[in-house]
Design an enzyme around this catalytic site. Structure first.
Site, PDB file in Angstrom:
ATOM      1  N   GLY A 182       0.802  -1.220   0.000  1.00  0.00           N
ATOM      2  CA  GLY A 182       0.000   0.000   0.000  1.00  0.00           C
ATOM      3  C   GLY A 182       0.830   1.262   0.000  1.00  0.00           C
ATOM      4  O   GLY A 182       1.676   1.456   0.856  1.00  0.00           O
ATOM      5  N   SER A 183       0.607   2.144  -0.950  1.00  0.00           N
ATOM      6  CA  SER A 183       1.495   3.291  -1.086  1.00  0.00           C
ATOM      7  C   SER A 183       0.992   4.232  -2.179  1.00  0.00           C
ATOM      8  O   SER A 183      -0.155   4.160  -2.602  1.00  0.00           O
ATOM      9  CB  SER A 183       2.903   2.804  -1.416  1.00  0.00           C
ATOM     10  OG  SER A 183       2.853   1.763  -2.370  1.00  0.00           O
ATOM     11  N   ARG A 184       1.911   5.096  -2.666  1.00  0.00           N
ATOM     12  CA  ARG A 184       1.524   6.102  -3.643  1.00  0.00           C
ATOM     13  C   ARG A 184       2.723   6.492  -4.502  1.00  0.00           C
ATOM     14  O   ARG A 184       3.873   6.440  -4.054  1.00  0.00           O
ATOM     15  CB  ARG A 184       0.989   7.317  -2.882  1.00  0.00           C
ATOM     16  CG  ARG A 184       0.781   8.561  -3.676  1.00  0.00           C
ATOM     17  CD  ARG A 184       0.186   9.617  -2.783  1.00  0.00           C
ATOM     18  NE  ARG A 184       0.633  10.953  -3.106  1.00  0.00           N
ATOM     19  CZ  ARG A 184       0.400  12.022  -2.361  1.00  0.00           C
ATOM     20  NH1 ARG A 184      -0.262  11.899  -1.221  1.00  0.00           N
ATOM     21  NH2 ARG A 184       0.836  13.204  -2.718  1.00  0.00           N
TER      22      ARG A 184
END
Length: 239
Positions: free
Chosen positions: A196-198
């Protein structure tokens, strides 16, 4: 007259079973071992472990992608959803100056493929890692406060583009598999972020995005912008 071929069992199977990134082997092995232990305790817990092991494999999947071959195109570096588009001063470590540039933020949840791909063809001019917090990656301040790894890519025409891997609330490891001075092709794998990240993309000055907030991205395939295009920023509407 040619007759249409029926899809083979293997071709149908390949729709669901994808290659796995090497970062995932250790985690899948840990999940599988834990599942065996859970089966000794309870069948219910064991099957829950099976589901989590399958999810772990799914998270680390690394499918091939078909990238448009055009040096004028900026391609999405990540699967996920465009969370925000706006003008922001890029992180100082990218060396892109102090003027605001159009930033496209792509949020990846734990079900997206997390392998990251180069948005353009060019030479990696700079790689800058910065430790930080692990705030929810969907927050705007995550681009400043969270752990991140930035790449500056110089294209053949001299223009430069920034792409930043940002760790999230669950993410605890940014993987970068390229080096400064290395030449990369658009769509080429350059790293991943676990759990999970960006990713933020800073477009060269004067380049307008061809995507809208809320749009789903496919890494290595979706076109983010046309470097020489004259079309203005796009708007999106939910249908």
């Amino acid at each position: 007259m040619q007759t249409a071929r029926r899809p083979s069992f293997m071709s149908m199977l390949s729709t669901f079973i994808k290659p796995m990134h090497r970062e995932g082997y250790r985690f899948v092995a840990i999940f599988a071992a834990a599942t065996l232990v859970l089966f000794l305790i309870s069948d219910v817990l064991g099957w829950i472990g099976v589901g989590l092991t399958v999810w772990c494999y799914y998270f680390f999947r690394d499918p091939d992608r078909v990238t448009p071959v055009d040096d004028n195109l900026v391609i999405s570096p990540a699967d996920g959803v465009v969370q925000m588009i706006g003008d922001f001063v890029p992180p100082a470590e990218l060396g892109l100056g102090t003027d605001p540039l159009t930033r496209i933020a792509i949020f990846m949840n734990v079900f997206n493929c997390h392998v990251n791909r180069a948005p353009v063809t060019g030479q990696i001019e700079r790689i800058a890692y910065r430790p930080g917090k692990f705030l929810n990656a969907s927050l705007d301040k995550a681009s400043e406060d969270n752990e991140r790894n930035g790449l500056t890519i110089r294209m053949e025409d001299g223009r430069r583009l920034g792409v930043v891997q940002i760790a999230g609330l669950v993410a605890r490891r940014i993987v970068c598999e390229v080096k400064e001075g290395q030449h990369v092709l658009a769509g080429q794998r350059f790293g991943m972020i676990r759990f999970g990240s960006r990713l933020d993309v800073y477009l060269p000055k004067g380049v307008a995005p061809l995507v809208a907030v809320g749009q789903t991205m496919v890494a290595g395939e979706t076109v983010l912008a046309d470097l020489d295009g004259t079309e203005g920023p796009r708007r999106g509407a939910i249908r």
